[in-house]
Design a protein around this motif. Structure first.
Motif, PDB file in Angstrom:
ATOM      1  N   LEU A 151       0.824  -1.214   0.000  1.00 49.02           N
ATOM      2  CA  LEU A 151       0.000   0.000   0.000  1.00 49.02           C
ATOM      3  C   LEU A 151       0.857   1.263   0.000  1.00 49.02           C
ATOM      4  O   LEU A 151       0.493   2.274  -0.606  1.00 49.02           O
ATOM      5  CB  LEU A 151      -0.926   0.001   1.222  1.00 49.02           C
ATOM      6  CG  LEU A 151      -2.074  -0.997   1.225  1.00 49.02           C
ATOM      7  CD1 LEU A 151      -2.817  -0.940   2.554  1.00 49.02           C
ATOM      8  CD2 LEU A 151      -3.033  -0.722   0.072  1.00 49.02           C
ATOM      9  N   ALA A 152       2.014   1.188   0.661  1.00 47.70           N
ATOM     10  CA  ALA A 152       2.882   2.367   0.774  1.00 47.70           C
ATOM     11  C   ALA A 152       3.752   2.582  -0.450  1.00 47.70           C
ATOM     12  O   ALA A 152       4.455   3.590  -0.540  1.00 47.70           O
ATOM     13  CB  ALA A 152       3.778   2.236   2.009  1.00 47.70           C
ATOM     14  N   SER A 153       3.718   1.660  -1.393  1.00 45.50           N
ATOM     15  CA  SER A 153       4.558   1.764  -2.580  1.00 45.50           C
ATOM     16  C   SER A 153       4.302   3.079  -3.310  1.00 45.50           C
ATOM     17  O   SER A 153       3.158   3.427  -3.610  1.00 45.50           O
ATOM     18  CB  SER A 153       4.278   0.590  -3.523  1.00 45.50           C
ATOM     19  OG  SER A 153       5.015   0.706  -4.709  1.00 45.50           O
ATOM     20  N   GLY A 154       5.370   3.802  -3.558  1.00 41.43           N
ATOM     21  CA  GLY A 154       5.252   5.075  -4.251  1.00 41.43           C
ATOM     22  C   GLY A 154       4.705   6.196  -3.401  1.00 41.43           C
ATOM     23  O   GLY A 154       4.316   7.246  -3.922  1.00 41.43           O
ATOM     24  N   GLY A 155       4.637   5.975  -2.086  1.00 43.79           N
ATOM     25  CA  GLY A 155       4.155   7.024  -1.191  1.00 43.79           C
ATOM     26  C   GLY A 155       2.637   7.144  -1.139  1.00 43.79           C
ATOM     27  O   GLY A 155       2.100   8.162  -0.697  1.00 43.79           O
ATOM     28  N   LYS A 156       1.917   6.103  -1.571  1.00 48.55           N
ATOM     29  CA  LYS A 156       0.458   6.132  -1.573  1.00 48.55           C
ATOM     30  C   LYS A 156      -0.108   5.468  -0.311  1.00 48.55           C
ATOM     31  O   LYS A 156       0.525   4.610   0.274  1.00 48.55           O
ATOM     32  CB  LYS A 156      -0.075   5.414  -2.811  1.00 48.55           C
ATOM     33  CG  LYS A 156       0.435   5.974  -4.126  1.00 48.55           C
ATOM     34  CD  LYS A 156      -0.014   5.110  -5.293  1.00 48.55           C
ATOM     35  CE  LYS A 156       0.552   5.608  -6.608  1.00 48.55           C
ATOM     36  NZ  LYS A 156       0.174   4.731  -7.750  1.00 48.55           N
ATOM     37  N   HIS A 157      -1.297   5.879   0.062  1.00 48.11           N
ATOM     38  CA  HIS A 157      -2.035   5.246   1.169  1.00 48.11           C
ATOM     39  C   HIS A 157      -1.161   5.123   2.436  1.00 48.11           C
ATOM     40  O   HIS A 157      -1.187   4.093   3.114  1.00 48.11           O
ATOM     41  CB  HIS A 157      -2.530   3.861   0.762  1.00 48.11           C
ATOM     42  CG  HIS A 157      -3.232   3.816  -0.561  1.00 48.11           C
ATOM     43  ND1 HIS A 157      -4.443   4.440  -0.767  1.00 48.11           N
ATOM     44  CD2 HIS A 157      -2.890   3.241  -1.749  1.00 48.11           C
ATOM     45  CE1 HIS A 157      -4.831   4.245  -2.026  1.00 48.11           C
ATOM     46  NE2 HIS A 157      -3.898   3.528  -2.634  1.00 48.11           N
ATOM     47  N   ILE A 158      -0.407   6.163   2.750  1.00 53.99           N
ATOM     48  CA  ILE A 158       0.574   6.085   3.834  1.00 53.99           C
ATOM     49  C   ILE A 158      -0.093   5.838   5.183  1.00 53.99           C
ATOM     50  O   ILE A 158       0.357   4.978   5.964  1.00 53.99           O
ATOM     51  CB  ILE A 158       1.430   7.363   3.896  1.00 53.99           C
ATOM     52  CG1 ILE A 158       2.191   7.543   2.582  1.00 53.99           C
ATOM     53  CG2 ILE A 158       2.403   7.294   5.069  1.00 53.99           C
ATOM     54  CD1 ILE A 158       3.088   6.379   2.237  1.00 53.99           C
ATOM     55  N   GLU A 160      -2.991   4.488   5.920  1.00 52.24           N
ATOM     56  CA  GLU A 160      -3.539   3.136   6.004  1.00 52.24           C
ATOM     57  C   GLU A 160      -2.412   2.112   6.119  1.00 52.24           C
ATOM     58  O   GLU A 160      -2.496   1.164   6.902  1.00 52.24           O
ATOM     59  CB  GLU A 160      -4.388   2.833   4.765  1.00 52.24           C
ATOM     60  CG  GLU A 160      -5.094   1.491   4.836  1.00 52.24           C
ATOM     61  CD  GLU A 160      -5.988   1.222   3.634  1.00 52.24           C
ATOM     62  OE1 GLU A 160      -6.649   0.171   3.615  1.00 52.24           O
ATOM     63  OE2 GLU A 160      -6.013   2.070   2.711  1.00 52.24           O
ATOM     64  N   TRP A 195       8.204   6.532   5.245  1.00 54.75           N
ATOM     65  CA  TRP A 195       7.437   7.594   4.598  1.00 54.75           C
ATOM     66  C   TRP A 195       6.920   8.632   5.594  1.00 54.75           C
ATOM     67  O   TRP A 195       6.616   9.762   5.199  1.00 54.75           O
ATOM     68  CB  TRP A 195       6.242   6.995   3.845  1.00 54.75           C
ATOM     69  CG  TRP A 195       6.636   6.249   2.611  1.00 54.75           C
ATOM     70  CD1 TRP A 195       6.731   4.896   2.464  1.00 54.75           C
ATOM     71  CD2 TRP A 195       6.996   6.807   1.348  1.00 54.75           C
ATOM     72  NE1 TRP A 195       7.125   4.573   1.195  1.00 54.75           N
ATOM     73  CE2 TRP A 195       7.292   5.722   0.479  1.00 54.75           C
ATOM     74  CE3 TRP A 195       7.096   8.110   0.847  1.00 54.75           C
ATOM     75  CZ2 TRP A 195       7.682   5.906  -0.845  1.00 54.75           C
ATOM     76  CZ3 TRP A 195       7.485   8.289  -0.474  1.00 54.75           C
ATOM     77  CH2 TRP A 195       7.765   7.206  -1.300  1.00 54.75           C
ATOM     78  N   ASN A 196       6.756   8.249   6.861  1.00 54.36           N
ATOM     79  CA  ASN A 196       6.180   9.222   7.805  1.00 54.36           C
ATOM     80  C   ASN A 196       6.895   9.270   9.153  1.00 54.36           C
ATOM     81  O   ASN A 196       6.395   9.873  10.093  1.00 54.36           O
ATOM     82  CB  ASN A 196       4.694   8.931   8.018  1.00 54.36           C
ATOM     83  CG  ASN A 196       4.434   7.585   8.662  1.00 54.36           C
ATOM     84  OD1 ASN A 196       5.349   6.762   8.794  1.00 54.36           O
ATOM     85  ND2 ASN A 196       3.195   7.359   9.072  1.00 54.36           N
TER      86      ASN A 196
END
Length: 328
Positions: A151-158, A160, A195-196
């Motif tokens: 889900l975190a691939s490419g900075g998406k849906h971080i 969640e 990512w966060n």
């Protein structure tokens, strides 16, 4: 000793001599893991799917993008129905066959990820579904970690993905021990939290997981965590430290006789580090061909050879970004 070919021979002997199917479970898991570690991903996937079908599991060998997305959406909706804390407190999975399937899927995920990523997505979705329906397993955390990483691939849906990472760590803490921590940490700290969260807080768990993997003999996951550590440390660790880390890993793998199997993904980065610290020619145009030549001596995997120059160029870009006087 790291003699994986010998392991395969011994596993085949166990399979041929076993009186009942249940006697082959551990040997089958070992064969999947060993084939994946030495890069025989397709064979590992096919054998793993053959085994899960014998256990009554039905999963597509070559799922379409649409079926993969449908499964992922359904799993995410299922997880949203539960509070994270309640998920971790689910009753234990008591069915021995379901527990065996979970173990099979755990070892099947990595080779599937490298050869059939859509199948890998279905595998971890199925593991999450089984956890919710049949109870918590010691490897439930691995499944949540894997979905979080995707889900975190490419900075998406971080956000969640981060919640999945928390669930994974909670499962890992519930069952304790170091048996599965390498597989949980690689997804959570190597792919999600970076990512966060400050990168400096993600590096120690990755390094610890790398050392645990070496101590447990889990070379596959040791190298995976080492690679993620290096990848994420490029902007916060001196390049000489990265170079020394790779050299240390290289020495360990050479001692175990697994240098050719395990270190192909790190060779482009090693070349770049050598070039930057002045231990190679520094001629980047020549390094790409040298890297390919070195890989041809250690593997026949065409996909790895094709990826090598591409990885090299990406590492060049990263280093050029952080060191303005570094010439591309």
């Amino acid at each position: 000793t790291g003699d994986f070919e010998k392991v395969i021979q011994l596993v085949e002997e166990v399979l041929s001599r076993a009186r009942i199917f249940e006697d082959t479970f551990q040997a089958r898991i070992m064969k999947i893991y060993t084939l994946g570690t030495i890069g025989h991903f397709e064979e590992a996937v096919d054998f793993g799917l053959e085994t899960t079908s014998m256990l009554g599991e039905s999963i597509s060998k070559q799922p379409s993008t649409l079926s993969m997305l449908r499964m992922l959406v359904r799993t995410r909706r299922l997880v949203r129905k539960y509070d994270c804390d309640k998920l971790v407190q689910l009753p234990l999975m008591e069915d021995p066959k379901k527990n065996t399937v979970m173990l099979m899927y755990t070892f099947l995920f990595t080779p599937a990820f490298f050869r059939r990523p859509k199948l890998a997505a279905l595998i971890c979705c199925r593991m999450v579904d089984m956890t919710i329906r049949y109870g918590a397993s010691p490897v439930s955390g691995v499944a949540f970690s894997a979905i979080g990483a995707m889900l975190a691939s490419g900075g998406k849906h971080i956000e969640e993905a981060f919640s999945y990472g928390k669930i994974a760590l909670s499962f890992s803490g519930r069952f304790g021990g170091d048996a599965w921590v390498c597989r949980v940490v690689s997804g959570v700290f190597g792919c999600v939290n970076v990512w966060n969260k400050p990168v400096q807080t993600c590096l120690p768990p990755l390094k610890r997981a790398y050392l645990i993997g070496l101590g447990n003999g889990d070379i596959d996951m040791a190298v995976m965590n080492a690679s993620l550590y290096l990848w994420n440390s490029l902007d916060s660790v001196p390049i000489t430290a990265s170079y020394n880390f790779i050299q240390s890993l290289n020495d360990r793998m050479s001692f175990l006789g697994q240098k050719h199997y395990a270190l192909v993904p790190l060779k482009p980065l090693l070349h770049m580090c050598e070039s930057f610290v002045g231990q190679a020619t520094g001629n980047l145009k020549n390094i790409s061909s040298d890297c390919t030549k070195m890989d041809q001596e250690s593997t026949n995997d065409l996909s790895v050879l094709l990826a090598c120059p591409r990885n090299l160029n990406f590492y060049s870009m990263i280093l050029a970004y952080h060191f303005s006087d570094f010439k591309l």
